[in-house]
Write a protein that holds these residues in place. Structure first.
Motif, short mmCIF file in Angstrom:
data_model
loop_
_atom_site.label_atom_id
_atom_site.label_comp_id
_atom_site.label_asym_id
_atom_site.label_seq_id
_atom_site.Cartn_x
_atom_site.Cartn_y
_atom_site.Cartn_z
N ARG A 1 0.83 -1.21 0.00
CA ARG A 1 0.00 0.00 0.00
C ARG A 1 0.86 1.26 0.00
N SER A 2 1.99 1.21 0.70
CA SER A 2 2.84 2.40 0.72
C SER A 2 3.41 2.69 -0.66
N LEU A 3 3.50 1.65 -1.47
CA LEU A 3 4.02 1.85 -2.82
C LEU A 3 2.92 2.29 -3.77
N ILE A 4 1.75 1.62 -3.73
CA ILE A 4 0.83 1.76 -4.84
C ILE A 4 -0.41 2.57 -4.56
N GLY A 5 -0.74 2.84 -3.32
CA GLY A 5 -1.88 3.71 -3.05
C GLY A 5 -3.20 3.02 -3.28
N ASP A 6 -4.20 3.76 -3.84
CA ASP A 6 -5.55 3.24 -4.02
C ASP A 6 -5.68 2.40 -5.27
N ARG A 7 -6.77 1.58 -5.28
CA ARG A 7 -7.05 0.73 -6.44
C ARG A 7 -7.34 1.60 -7.65
N TRP A 8 -6.80 1.16 -8.80
CA TRP A 8 -6.95 1.93 -10.04
C TRP A 8 -8.20 1.50 -10.77
N GLY A 9 -9.10 2.46 -11.06
CA GLY A 9 -10.28 2.17 -11.86
C GLY A 9 -10.05 2.59 -13.29
N ALA A 10 -10.99 2.27 -14.17
CA ALA A 10 -10.87 2.65 -15.58
C ALA A 10 -10.86 4.16 -15.68
N PRO A 11 -9.91 4.75 -16.38
CA PRO A 11 -9.80 6.21 -16.45
C PRO A 11 -10.91 6.80 -17.29
N ASP B 1 -2.60 -2.18 -21.20
CA ASP B 1 -3.82 -2.99 -21.09
C ASP B 1 -4.44 -2.69 -19.72
N PHE B 2 -5.43 -1.81 -19.69
CA PHE B 2 -5.99 -1.35 -18.41
C PHE B 2 -6.72 -2.45 -17.65
N SER B 3 -7.11 -3.53 -18.36
CA SER B 3 -7.78 -4.62 -17.66
C SER B 3 -6.82 -5.35 -16.72
N GLN B 4 -5.49 -5.17 -16.93
CA GLN B 4 -4.51 -5.83 -16.09
C GLN B 4 -3.94 -4.93 -15.00
N VAL B 5 -4.32 -3.63 -15.05
CA VAL B 5 -3.78 -2.68 -14.07
C VAL B 5 -4.46 -2.91 -12.72
N HIS B 6 -3.65 -3.03 -11.67
CA HIS B 6 -4.17 -3.31 -10.33
C HIS B 6 -4.14 -2.09 -9.42
N GLY C 1 2.58 8.45 -11.40
CA GLY C 1 3.07 8.05 -12.71
C GLY C 1 3.57 6.62 -12.74
N ILE C 2 3.34 5.88 -11.65
CA ILE C 2 3.76 4.48 -11.58
C ILE C 2 2.52 3.61 -11.45
N MET C 3 2.42 2.59 -12.30
CA MET C 3 1.32 1.64 -12.26
C MET C 3 1.84 0.26 -11.93
N VAL C 4 0.98 -0.57 -11.30
CA VAL C 4 1.33 -1.94 -10.98
C VAL C 4 0.28 -2.86 -11.57
N ASN C 5 0.72 -3.79 -12.40
CA ASN C 5 -0.19 -4.76 -12.99
C ASN C 5 -0.46 -5.92 -12.03
N LYS C 6 -1.50 -6.67 -12.33
CA LYS C 6 -1.76 -7.91 -11.61
C LYS C 6 -0.61 -8.87 -11.87
N THR C 7 -0.38 -9.77 -10.93
CA THR C 7 0.68 -10.77 -11.13
C THR C 7 0.36 -11.62 -12.35
N ALA C 8 1.34 -11.80 -13.18
CA ALA C 8 1.17 -12.55 -14.43
C ALA C 8 1.75 -13.95 -14.29
N SER C 9 1.11 -14.93 -14.95
CA SER C 9 1.63 -16.30 -14.92
C SER C 9 2.93 -16.39 -15.71
N ASN C 10 3.00 -15.65 -16.81
CA ASN C 10 4.20 -15.58 -17.63
C ASN C 10 4.33 -14.18 -18.21
N LEU C 11 5.53 -13.68 -18.25
CA LEU C 11 5.75 -12.38 -18.87
C LEU C 11 5.83 -12.54 -20.38
N GLU C 12 5.27 -11.58 -21.09
CA GLU C 12 5.27 -11.59 -22.55
C GLU C 12 6.71 -11.55 -23.07
#
Length: 760
Positions: free
Chosen positions: A13-23, A57-62, A71-82
């Motif tokens: 939480r100290s890093l990422i703050g509040d949950r990101w909704g669709a802009p 891909d905003f559907s993956q932004v957490h 200016g920093i976003m965190v995605n959901k954990t991915a099973s494999n990186l592209e």
């Protein structure tokens, strides 16, 4: 550094703050730093990436960061990186941690940081960027206490280092026991991608001047080239070229780019395009060695002990692949310390000053080479080189330095002359007021005329049992004559003095030829040997002339003309065409032309045999090794086929390739002999459209400097047998960049020797 549990919500939480909704509204081009985490086997992976809104891909932004993490976003954990393109650099190092969940038990992890970059910055800039980023990230004064703090710091720093596009952190557990010794050095891996074209890429970020070996890993299907050279950007002179896996069957050591073979070994399937393989190269004690594996000195498969006359200090590295494969190279370096900005600025200023004076020094040498065998006053030299009054003392020092090096000589007070290195302390070189008496048998029957200094050196390298006489005058024209033998023929070579007004140079040329034929009355045949400008063809290999080729003057129609000069150009009203007023010359006696045809047929009947001029070129390079000019063949990558369209757009074309049977006997970099008319005239050579049209109309294969004064003098002195042999130095008239001139002159001289050897 303490190791905190991965599920520490407060830290997240100290890093990422509040949950990101669709802009609801955002700027498409706004840039964000996006973090994506993943786990594979026992490895943890984190990717930090600079992205525009349109790429996210905003559907993956957490989460989105706030405050200092805006200016920093965190995605959901991915099973494999592209999958992405290969990294351009990486750092590997060991980290010792205390695991708070297991009684502060010491844990040793192996960390890898990979880096990608934006734009087209050079390798040194990229290397400095990621090493500076790493050093700031790992600053011991405020080093993070846990993984989360480390990732926070890495994200914030990435905003600052705008050149870096992407960073990946890979954390692997290692079973090696912790050591109480100091940490092992941090390994920096420099990645170089080479295209499927024989185009060398220099790797200045991997210094070699202070080393005797290097280790690297390589992934390629075949034909990987590594060049070690003395001078940055020069791969023809003082270069060792190593070829690993030529057609994936053998490996080679060559002298210079595509140069003379010095060592080879069968190495079937030594390379792989699917996996990296380790190699090492060593040059300790002037012994070139190449081997497989990570331990240098083991599994050697190539070696060459460099003879004393071929030895030099290695200062730069370059790599390439060719049409057979692309390549991915990784060079292993220890992390370097940063150099202070002030020191870098001071070094840059000194380098700039040195380069300016180096250019002026080369210009001084060029002026004296053009004037040779005439001398020039220091005042005229400085005027030609545009030396300022305030720099006169420095310029005088440079002249004296060039004299100490044996390149020039003060023949009279304040009068300077260019001196070939081969003439230093040579008893067969004499400055005389009058030529010695020559018996009837000693009189030459063949004269070779050159214009450029490098042309004279190249021709003289072909002459055996030679002696040179400089008939020097303090006022008026001097003459230089080199007497000797080629084959069974007695020959004399001379050089026309250039410089000054064009009309004065033409008069001087006419006088030189008249004196030559007057002094050596038995001369039957005259050869004009030197450099010229190629006439290319953009689609037909058989009509294409390229740099390094040799053009021999032969007629293409019943007129018998071998040299055509454009005197005047007139525009044809109402069209794009031109009308050309010309003058042509032909050789009344066909002896030399018949010898050319005989040599041509002999070579065409034996296409697989080594060409005799190739052997003479190698001998010439050996003889001219210590001269200031570089007579090695330039890299084929410096032979660019360009066409300027009417709108000014410059288009680069691929050189046409041979087809059918001809393709079996042709390799890039070999000399092709072409036959046709030689043309001249500044009115057409300076305009590409007129030049190509004029060449097509007259069967011209090459252009050169305006030699009509020489041909007029031959005609006036009733010389009925002459031939023009030109090595291609540019796509103009041979006066372009000096880079190709020495080699082109040597190629023309070597063909001349072949011709005279078979001449009856």
């Amino acid at each position: 550094m303490e190791k905190s549990p991965d599920n520490s919500k407060s830290n997240r939480r100290s890093l990422i703050g509040d949950r990101w909704g669709a802009p609801k509204d955002h700027r498409v081009n706004k840039e964000e730093i996006v973090m994506t985490a993943s786990r594979r086997d026992d490895c943890a992976m984190i990717r930090l990436e600079r992205k525009c809104h349109s790429e996210i891909d905003f559907s993956q932004v957490h989460f989105i960061g706030g405050g200092p993490y805006k200016g920093i976003m965190v995605n959901k954990t991915a099973s494999n990186l592209e999958e992405v393109e290969p990294a351009e650099g990486r750092l590997e190092f060991l980290v010792y941690l205390s695991d708070m969940d297991h009684d502060n038990l010491s844990v040793q992890d192996y960390w890898t940081l990979r880096f990608w970059f934006l734009g087209r910055a050079d390798g040194v800039t990229k290397k400095r960027a990621f090493t500076d980023y790493f050093q700031e990230l790992m600053n011991p004064e405020d080093f993070p206490k846990n993984y989360i703090g480390f990732v926070k710091r890495a994200l914030v720093l990435l905003k600052k280092y705008s050149l870096i596009k992407r960073v990946e952190l890979l954390v692997e557990k290692t079973e090696e026991p912790p050591s109480n010794d100091s940490l092992p050095p941090i390994k920096s891996f420099i990645t170089v991608i080479t295209p499927d074209a024989y185009t060398y890429q220099f790797v200045p970020e991997v210094p070699v001047s202070n080393k005797t070996f290097l280790t690297f890993q390589l992934k390629a299907a075949a034909n990987a080239y590594l060049a070690l050279s003395a001078v940055y950007s020069d791969l023809e002179r003082k270069t060792y070229e190593i070829v690993i896996g030529e057609n994936n069957r053998r490996s080679l050591i060559r002298e210079g780019s595509l140069g003379q073979l010095r060592a080879e070994a069968m190495t079937i399937n030594i390379l792989s395009e699917k996996e990296f393989r380790y190699f090492w190269v060593s040059w300790a004690d002037h012994h070139i060695e190449v081997g497989r594996g990570t331990k240098h000195g083991q599994s050697r498969f190539l070696h060459w002990h460099v003879p004393p006359n071929k030895q030099f200090n290695i200062n730069c590295l370059a790599v390439a692949t060719d049409r057979a494969s692309k390549g991915q190279w990784e060079f292993i370096e220890m992390l370097e310390q940063k150099v202070g900005d002030f020191a870098r600025a001071a070094k840059k200023a000194r380098l700039k000053s040195s380069l300016i004076w180096l250019a002026k020094k080369q210009k001084m040498i060029q002026c004296l080479e053009d004037a040779y065998p005439n001398s020039m006053s220091a005042q005229d030299i400085f005027a030609n080189c545009k030396v300022k009054q305030s720099d006169m003392i420095t310029a005088v020092v440079w002249l004296n330095d060039l004299q100490k090096r044996g390149l020039i000589k003060e023949v009279d007070k304040g009068m300077w002359m260019r001196i070939p290195v081969s003439q230093q302390n040579n008893p067969d070189v004499k400055m005389v007021e009058e030529l010695p008496f020559l018996s009837h048998q000693q009189q030459p029957t063949i004269a070779i005329i050159t214009s450029l200094y490098c042309e004279k050196l190249a021709v003289d390298a072909m002459i055996e049992e030679k002696a040179t006489f400089v008939k020097y005058k303090t006022d008026g024209d001097s003459q230089v004559y080199t007497l000797g033998r080629i084959g069974k023929h007695r020959v004399v070579s001379t050089k026309l003095s250039k410089g000054g007004l064009q009309q004065k140079s033409m008069i001087s040329a006419e006088n030189t030829i008249t004196r030559l034929l007057g002094v050596f009355s038995r001369v039957e045949h005259v050869l004009l040997v030197g450099v010229g400008g190629a006439v290319p063809h953009f689609s037909d290999f058989d009509k294409h002339v390229r740099l390094g080729d040799v053009v021999v003057s032969l007629p293409v129609d019943r007129s018998g003309s071998v040299y055509v000069h454009c005197q005047r150009v007139e525009k044809i009203a109402g069209s794009y065409g031109y009308s050309y007023v010309t003058r042509a010359w032909n050789s009344a006696t066909q002896t030399l032309q018949k010898a050319v045809q005989f040599l041509r047929r002999d070579i065409e009947r034996n296409p697989h045999t080594t060409k005799p001029w190739d052997l003479y070129i190698e001998e010439g390079k050996e003889a001219l090794e210590n001269e200031e000019s570089d007579f090695h063949r330039p890299s084929i990558t410096r032979d660019k086929l360009l066409f300027t369209q009417r709108n000014g757009t410059v288009v680069q074309y691929d050189h046409p390739k041979p087809t059918g049977h001809a393709s079996q006997n042709y390799t890039d970099g070999q000399i092709t002999i072409r036959y046709g008319v030689i043309g001249s005239g500044g009115l057409v050579t300076r305009n590409q459209e007129m030049r190509m049209e004029f060449a097509q109309l007259n069967g011209i294969k090459a252009f050169d400097l305006e030699f009509e004064a020489v041909l007029d003098s031959l005609e006036g002195n009733r010389n009925c047998s002459f031939l023009i042999i030109r090595g291609m130095a540019d796509y103009g008239d041979g006066t372009g960049k000096k880079g190709w001139q020495p080699y082109a002159a040597l190629a023309a001289a070597a063909y001349t020797k072949c011709l005279l050897t078979i001449l009856e």
